[in-house]
Design a protein around this motif. Structure first.
Motif, PDB file in Angstrom:
ATOM      1  N   ILE A  73       0.692  -1.260  -0.149  1.00  0.00           N
ATOM      2  CA  ILE A  73      -0.079  -0.175   0.050  1.00  0.00           C
ATOM      3  C   ILE A  73       0.838   1.150   0.094  1.00  0.00           C
ATOM      4  N   SER A  74       1.730   1.348  -1.152  1.00  0.00           N
ATOM      5  CA  SER A  74       2.706   2.353  -1.033  1.00  0.00           C
ATOM      6  C   SER A  74       3.656   2.793  -0.103  1.00  0.00           C
ATOM      7  N   VAL A  75       4.137   1.777   0.505  1.00  0.00           N
ATOM      8  CA  VAL A  75       4.836   1.820   1.530  1.00  0.00           C
ATOM      9  C   VAL A  75       6.476   1.357   1.243  1.00  0.00           C
ATOM     10  N   THR A  76       6.864   0.479   0.198  1.00  0.00           N
ATOM     11  CA  THR A  76       8.054   0.010  -0.094  1.00  0.00           C
ATOM     12  C   THR A  76       8.337   0.739  -1.580  1.00  0.00           C
ATOM     13  N   ASN A  77       8.308   2.238  -1.318  1.00  0.00           N
ATOM     14  CA  ASN A  77       8.471   2.702  -2.342  1.00  0.00           C
ATOM     15  C   ASN A  77       9.756   2.863  -3.244  1.00  0.00           C
ATOM     16  N   LEU A  78      10.964   2.172  -2.393  1.00  0.00           N
ATOM     17  CA  LEU A  78      11.896   1.798  -3.103  1.00  0.00           C
ATOM     18  C   LEU A  78      12.386   0.351  -3.363  1.00  0.00           C
ATOM     19  N   GLY A  79      11.292  -0.316  -3.607  1.00  0.00           N
ATOM     20  CA  GLY A  79      11.155  -1.834  -3.521  1.00  0.00           C
ATOM     21  C   GLY A  79      11.457  -2.324  -2.358  1.00  0.00           C
ATOM     22  N   HIS A  80      11.563  -3.921  -2.436  1.00  0.00           N
ATOM     23  CA  HIS A  80      11.598  -4.825  -1.141  1.00  0.00           C
ATOM     24  C   HIS A  80      13.346  -4.738  -0.990  1.00  0.00           C
ATOM     25  N   ILE A  81      13.577  -4.533   0.179  1.00  0.00           N
ATOM     26  CA  ILE A  81      14.843  -4.773   0.906  1.00  0.00           C
ATOM     27  C   ILE A  81      15.835  -3.931  -0.149  1.00  0.00           C
ATOM     28  N   HIS A  82      15.709  -2.780   0.158  1.00  0.00           N
ATOM     29  CA  HIS A  82      16.857  -1.721  -0.757  1.00  0.00           C
ATOM     30  C   HIS A  82      17.947  -1.950  -0.183  1.00  0.00           C
ATOM     31  N   PRO A  83      19.209  -2.238  -0.666  1.00  0.00           N
ATOM     32  CA  PRO A  83      20.310  -2.520  -0.233  1.00  0.00           C
ATOM     33  C   PRO A  83      20.885  -1.417   0.786  1.00  0.00           C
ATOM     34  N   TYR A  84      21.018  -0.089   0.426  1.00  0.00           N
ATOM     35  CA  TYR A  84      21.368   0.993   1.248  1.00  0.00           C
ATOM     36  C   TYR A  84      20.556   1.173   2.420  1.00  0.00           C
ATOM     37  N   VAL A  85      19.282   1.135   2.361  1.00  0.00           N
ATOM     38  CA  VAL A  85      18.454   1.428   3.584  1.00  0.00           C
ATOM     39  C   VAL A  85      18.712   0.154   4.505  1.00  0.00           C
ATOM     40  N   THR A  86      18.790  -1.024   3.896  1.00  0.00           N
ATOM     41  CA  THR A  86      19.002  -2.349   4.855  1.00  0.00           C
ATOM     42  C   THR A  86      20.427  -2.323   5.428  1.00  0.00           C
ATOM     43  N   ALA A  87      21.549  -1.853   4.609  1.00  0.00           N
ATOM     44  CA  ALA A  87      22.715  -1.761   5.419  1.00  0.00           C
ATOM     45  C   ALA A  87      22.766  -0.712   6.687  1.00  0.00           C
ATOM     46  N   LYS A  88      21.984   0.645   6.417  1.00  0.00           N
ATOM     47  CA  LYS A  88      22.045   1.513   7.345  1.00  0.00           C
ATOM     48  C   LYS A  88      21.155   0.977   8.563  1.00  0.00           C
ATOM     49  N   VAL A  89      20.038   0.210   8.554  1.00  0.00           N
ATOM     50  CA  VAL A  89      19.416  -0.205   9.335  1.00  0.00           C
ATOM     51  C   VAL A  89      20.231  -1.449  10.347  1.00  0.00           C
ATOM     52  N   GLU A  90      20.766  -2.306   9.519  1.00  0.00           N
ATOM     53  CA  GLU A  90      21.529  -3.357   9.942  1.00  0.00           C
ATOM     54  C   GLU A  90      22.712  -2.719  10.836  1.00  0.00           C
ATOM     55  N   GLU A  91      23.529  -1.577  10.535  1.00  0.00           N
ATOM     56  CA  GLU A  91      24.279  -1.120  11.255  1.00  0.00           C
ATOM     57  C   GLU A  91      23.773  -0.442  12.484  1.00  0.00           C
ATOM     58  N   GLN A  92      22.669   0.024  12.578  1.00  0.00           N
ATOM     59  CA  GLN A  92      21.992   0.638  13.747  1.00  0.00           C
ATOM     60  C   GLN A  92      21.601  -0.310  14.641  1.00  0.00           C
ATOM     61  N   ILE A  93      21.192  -1.539  14.137  1.00  0.00           N
ATOM     62  CA  ILE A  93      20.579  -2.500  15.107  1.00  0.00           C
ATOM     63  C   ILE A  93      21.664  -2.946  16.247  1.00  0.00           C
ATOM     64  N   HIS A  94      23.017  -2.879  15.832  1.00  0.00           N
ATOM     65  CA  HIS A  94      24.017  -3.330  16.645  1.00  0.00           C
ATOM     66  C   HIS A  94      24.404  -1.959  17.820  1.00  0.00           C
ATOM     67  N   LYS A  95      23.590  -1.101  17.637  1.00  0.00           N
ATOM     68  CA  LYS A  95      24.232   0.162  18.414  1.00  0.00           C
ATOM     69  C   LYS A  95      22.897   0.464  19.433  1.00  0.00           C
ATOM     70  N   LEU A  96      21.816   0.866  18.690  1.00  0.00           N
ATOM     71  CA  LEU A  96      20.614   1.201  19.772  1.00  0.00           C
ATOM     72  C   LEU A  96      19.404   1.076  19.019  1.00  0.00           C
ATOM     73  N   TRP A  97      18.202   0.526  19.847  1.00  0.00           N
ATOM     74  CA  TRP A  97      17.062  -0.015  18.958  1.00  0.00           C
ATOM     75  C   TRP A  97      16.044   1.147  19.485  1.00  0.00           C
ATOM     76  N   HIS A  98      16.038   1.680  20.806  1.00  0.00           N
ATOM     77  CA  HIS A  98      14.939   2.194  20.828  1.00  0.00           C
ATOM     78  C   HIS A  98      15.260   3.288  22.233  1.00  0.00           C
ATOM     79  N   PHE A  99      14.837   4.592  22.257  1.00  0.00           N
ATOM     80  CA  PHE A  99      15.082   5.243  23.429  1.00  0.00           C
ATOM     81  C   PHE A  99      14.081   6.334  23.784  1.00  0.00           C
ATOM     82  N   ALA A 100      12.914   5.984  23.376  1.00  0.00           N
ATOM     83  CA  ALA A 100      11.805   6.957  23.665  1.00  0.00           C
ATOM     84  C   ALA A 100      12.136   8.517  23.299  1.00  0.00           C
TER      85      ALA A 100
END
Length: 457
Positions: A73-100
């Protein structure tokens, strides 16, 4: 002959439609049965059980590969699993997920707000409130309008969709089922006709007479709403989509939004522009309101802003900021992972010149759809801007009577042929592929759609 199976050890390429077994296959059916047992009844459209996605394609639980013209529903506008966005999220996963982010501070949220502000229309100073969804973004906008104007009523449009939470639902008027059983919603909301060129309350052909359609719409608001039961002194804001989404991908005449804004300014009423579905490049500009020459003081965003990680946002003229702390907040808005994904999404759109692709492929897509319209008299309208387009099915070209059954058949047959679409409005199918789609993929989708229409007649 044995059915072809996909090896569990080697993933198949996701680069073309491959229907190996008529969907839904046996594995998909198992999951669908479990879904019915464990999940609350919702709005399922097609019996498609997604397992894996890449780019413009999705693989289901049985190894079928579909071309995705729904994009979550017009969410994956860059297609599924865009490599650059995926890499940035994977990098962040090892630092901090949530902090309100509403109670504490972190750079990632500021970066996301700065990135979003850089692409929203308006030369004024802006601020961002982060939420988790489009409905929540609209809820926040409602509160902002109330507290700033010190007024409590709103005007929304027939055919509009703004969410399903109680405040947002009060503004929604696209399908009766969405309201069924939930009265009362928030009081003080008045619905008026939207200037739909194809089918409207005034019986005007809006394609041939766009100015008359706009004038009739605004006259109705000014003379029969503001002067009879919703005086401007009571009305905080108009809530409007630049292009109606769930209402049928309705593109109003060019001057509608400018004239609406003029009427609003004359009566000290805000305009909240709901860009949840039409924003983030979908129409060839970052926001659809830019096509209409307006600079909204309040824009609500969600869906594609973080490429599928849940996020919403309200971008406002800073003069509308809450006057004191504690008037509005949430827990997950501006979540660290979502903030990183949003910044990466916008960086990607700029670096890859996504808007240029939307404009070019949108022209080609519309051309191919108009060829189908010439071929099938059952297609009454092809409408949209960029890669936000729809085809509307009719029983009769002259009366434009909707053909709901045919639309539903076409949607399902397209699914069986390996093309994912979604219905919208009364009798339309919306086509919203990834914004980085290739021309060859458009041709693939048109072939599947053509076949589906032929099989449905």
């Amino acid at each position: 002959m044995m059915e072809e199976k996909v090896s569990n050890n080697k993933e198949q390429n996701l680069d073309s439609i491959k229907i190996r077994i008529m969907p839904p296959g046996p594995e998909a059916k198992k999951i669908i049965d479990s879904d019915s047992e464990f999940l609350v009844t919702s709005t399922k459209s097609l019996p498609l059980v997604a397992k894996r996605g890449r780019g413009s394609f999705v693989e289901d639980a049985d190894g079928n590969v579909f071309l995705d013209f729904a994009s979550g529903i017009s969410v994956t506008n860059l297609g599924h699993i865009h490599p650059y966005v995926t890499a940035k999220v994977e990098e962040q996963i090892h630092k901090l997920w949530h902090f309100a982010g509403t109670d504490f501070y972190y750079k990632e949220q500021v970066d996301a707000a700065r990135s979003i502000e850089s692409i929203t229309p308006g030369t004024f100073k802006k601020k961002v409130f982060f939420s988790n969804s489009g409905a929540e973004s609209n809820e926040a906008a409602i509160k902002i309008a109330k507290i700033f104007t010190k007024k409590q009523q709103f005007i929304s449009f027939i055919g509009g969709f703004h969410g399903r939470t109680q405040g947002a639902l009060s503004m929604t008027a696209s399908k009766a089922i969405q309201q069924k059983g939930f009265f009362p919603t928030m009081p003080g909301v008045h619905h008026v006709p939207y200037p739909n060129p194809f089918r409207n309350a005034f019986g005007i052909d809006g394609y041939e007479h766009p100015d008359e359609l706009v004038n009739r719409t605004l006259d109705f608001i000014e003379k029969y709403v503001l002067k009879t039961y919703a005086p401007p002194e009571n009305v905080a804001a108009f809530l409007v989509e630049p292009i109606q989404g769930e209402g049928g991908y309705i593109v109003p005449p060019k001057n509608f939004h400018k004239d609406l804004r003029k009427l609003a300014d004359e009566n000290n009423i805000l305009v909240i522009m709901d860009e949840v579905q039409s924003g983030m490049g979908r129409t060839g500009k970052y926001f659809a309101s830019e096509h209409f020459g307006v600079e909204p003081e309040v824009i609500t965003i969600a869906k594609a802003v973080a490429s599928g990680i849940p996020m919403g946002a309200v971008v406002i003229n800073s003069r509308l900021d809450f006057p004191e702390s504690g008037l509005h907040s949430n827990t997950f808005g501006g979540n660290v992972l979502a903030s990183v994904a949003a910044t990466a999404t916008i960086e990607t759109m700029k670096k890859e010149k996504i808007l240029d692709n939307v404009v070019n492929q949108g022209i080609y897509f519309k051309k191919r759809l108009l060829e189908l319209k010439d071929k099938y008299s059952s297609i009454g309208d092809v409408r949209g801007i960029g890669l936000m387009v729809a085809i509307d099915f009719v029983k009769d070209q002259k009366t434009r009577e909707p053909d709901v059954k045919l639309r539903d058949k076409v949607e399902y047959k397209a699914f069986e042929n390996g093309l994912i679409t979604l219905s919208t409005g009364t009798s339309a199918v919306r086509l919203i592929p990834p914004l980085n789609i290739k021309q060859s993929e458009i041709d693939m989708g048109i072939d599947a759609l053509d076949k589906a229409i032929k099989q449905s007649l």
